[in-house]
Design an enzyme around this catalytic site. Structure first.
Site, PDB file in Angstrom:
ATOM      1  CB  SER A 191      -0.965  -0.037   1.192  1.00  0.00           C
ATOM      2  OG  SER A 191      -1.976   0.925   1.062  1.00  0.00           O
ATOM      3  CG  ASP A 348      -6.884  -2.376  -3.660  1.00  0.00           C
ATOM      4  OD1 ASP A 348      -7.206  -1.266  -3.194  1.00  0.00           O
ATOM      5  OD2 ASP A 348      -5.712  -2.790  -3.682  1.00  0.00           O
ATOM      6  CG  HIS A 378      -6.069  -1.904  -0.002  1.00  0.00           C
ATOM      7  ND1 HIS A 378      -5.059  -1.719  -0.907  1.00  0.00           N
ATOM      8  CD2 HIS A 378      -5.700  -1.212   1.119  1.00  0.00           C
ATOM      9  CE1 HIS A 378      -4.135  -0.935  -0.383  1.00  0.00           C
ATOM     10  NE2 HIS A 378      -4.497  -0.628   0.851  1.00  0.00           N
TER      11      HIS A 378
END
Length: 408
Positions: A191, A348, A378
């Site tokens: 991320s 996501d 995610h």
């Protein structure tokens, strides 16, 4: 008694309405994911209320809540030595597998945790568990970087922290101290950590006085650009679990210490409208109508306003800084990147950031492996320990470690 039953029924119905979220049929363990998402939303809304009342910044309060939860299930291993130290003034946690009489040089992974540049910790249970498993499975030295967080620090502090720590670690004498093979070092992150990993890897490949360079980079559902918040994955997953589009926009604004009043305009791409000449040079670098395969484009259309708000880029010029948005880098920079692994999840908003990055790397001649999971969401890779253990977490983590094992 009847009134109490009615109230209970109404309360349960309201709770079910709050928890329920339409999910694709492919998602594994849907109700567990809904409960996780509901927990996140409750925490975020509570922190927003605290912020509104002037009792504390919502991200600082949320990180404290995550910190408490993160310590519920501490992990350790007799086969891995854990050391908290500093590299060039930046806090890091080093995981060293026991030698067991083996004096050969080891491989290594520099890992950068996610959390919107504002949340989580290298020392927290989730990332500590991940790095322990990596060290054991790969028989490798893992360096987890504890960069400074928003809201106390803003871009480019996080980038600089990672860059300084990485440069120190890659010095010949430091690699020798940890018995690491200089030709077998990777940089990785998930991320926002994937953002920092990609940006620092780009920087390192352009510096002429660097003795050792990364063999690989491995990016886990990375966030790579704040230019277009209407890619197909942003449109498809606008209100998806764990990370919605609006929350991601707010993370970007917080990263740059910008004004929340810009958020809705940014959601509509008013910060990159056609009449804003200074953003046009970057437009073709993330033309998803060309960079994404048709199965991901589906029937979505680009959102490109004719007129926009020039004041957004004027107030937040960092939106076009490649150190924050590595997807905006020039082709010459992409040509210099090492062999790359990119993990993406269908559920996501950031799916297309990773896919577009992979395509640009491929076009520049870099070998890329895209590991796409249709049933995953995610952040799932760190959710492998109680009470948030998901099969999606185990599948993605195992696939990621397998690639590292085969290629590092």
């Amino acid at each position: 008694m009847k009134s109490a039953a009615v109230l209970l029924g109404a309360f349960l119905a309201l709770g079910a309405y709050y928890v329920y979220l339409p999910l694709p049929s492919t998602v594994s363990e849907p109700w567990r994911l809904m409960l996780l998402d509901a927990s996140f939303r409750i925490a975020q809304q509570t922190c927003n209320l605290v912020h509104f009342l002037g009792l504390g910044h919502h991200l600082r309060v949320l990180n404290c809540m995550i910190g408490v939860f993160d310590q519920l299930n501490p992990q350790s291993s007799e086969g891995v030595k854990i050391t908290d130290t500093q590299f060039d003034g930046v806090e890091v946690r080093v995981y060293e597998p026991s030698e067991k009489g083996d004096k050969t040089l080891k491989r290594s992974v520099v890992y950068i945790h996610g959390g919107g540049w504002a949340l989580a910790s290298a020392r927290g249970g989730y990332y500590n568990n991940l790095c322990l498993i990596m060290a054991e499975s790969l028989d490798a030295v893992i360096v987890s970087i504890e960069y400074r967080l928003v809201p106390d620090f803003h871009f480019p502090v996080q980038f600089d922290d990672v860059l300084h720590a990485v440069k120190h670690f890659m010095l010949p004498e430091v690699l020798a101290h940890y018995s690491i093979d200089p030709s077998r070092v990777a940089i990785s992150g998930d991320s926002a950590g994937g953002n920092l990993a990609a940006a620092v890897c780009q920087e390192m490949t352009q510096e002429e006085n660097v003795t050792n360079r990364f063999k690989l980079q491995a990016l886990i559902y990375p966030v790579l650009q704040p230019f277009d918040f209407n890619t197909p994955s942003y449109q498809q997953n606008e209100v998806t679990p764990v990370l919605s589009r609006f929350v991601m926009v707010k993370f970007w604004i917080d990263y740059f210490n910008g004004d929340y009043d810009f958020a809705l305009s940014m959601v509509m791409n008013n910060h990159t409208a056609l009449d804003l000449d200074h953003v046009n040079p970057f437009r073709e670098r993330l033309d998803w109508t060309f960079l994404l395969p048709s199965r991901f484009r589906k029937n979505y259309k680009p959102v490109t306003p004719t007129t926009g708000k020039a004041e957004i880029i004027q107030a937040i010029p960092e939106l076009l800084d490649v150190r924050a948005a590595p997807l905006l880098a020039e082709r010459e920079v992409f040509r210099l990147q090492p062999k790359t692994y990119i993990l993406t999840c269908e559920i996501d908003v950031l799916r297309d950031d990773g896919l577009m990055y992979a395509k640009r790397l491929e076009k520049a001649g870099v070998e890329v492996t895209v590991d796409h999971f249709e049933d995953c969401f995610h952040g799932c890779m760190i959710f492998t320990i109680w009470p948030t253990s998901f099969s999606a977490g185990h599948h993605t983590r195992d696939s990621y470690i397998k690639w590292l094992s085969q290629n590092l």
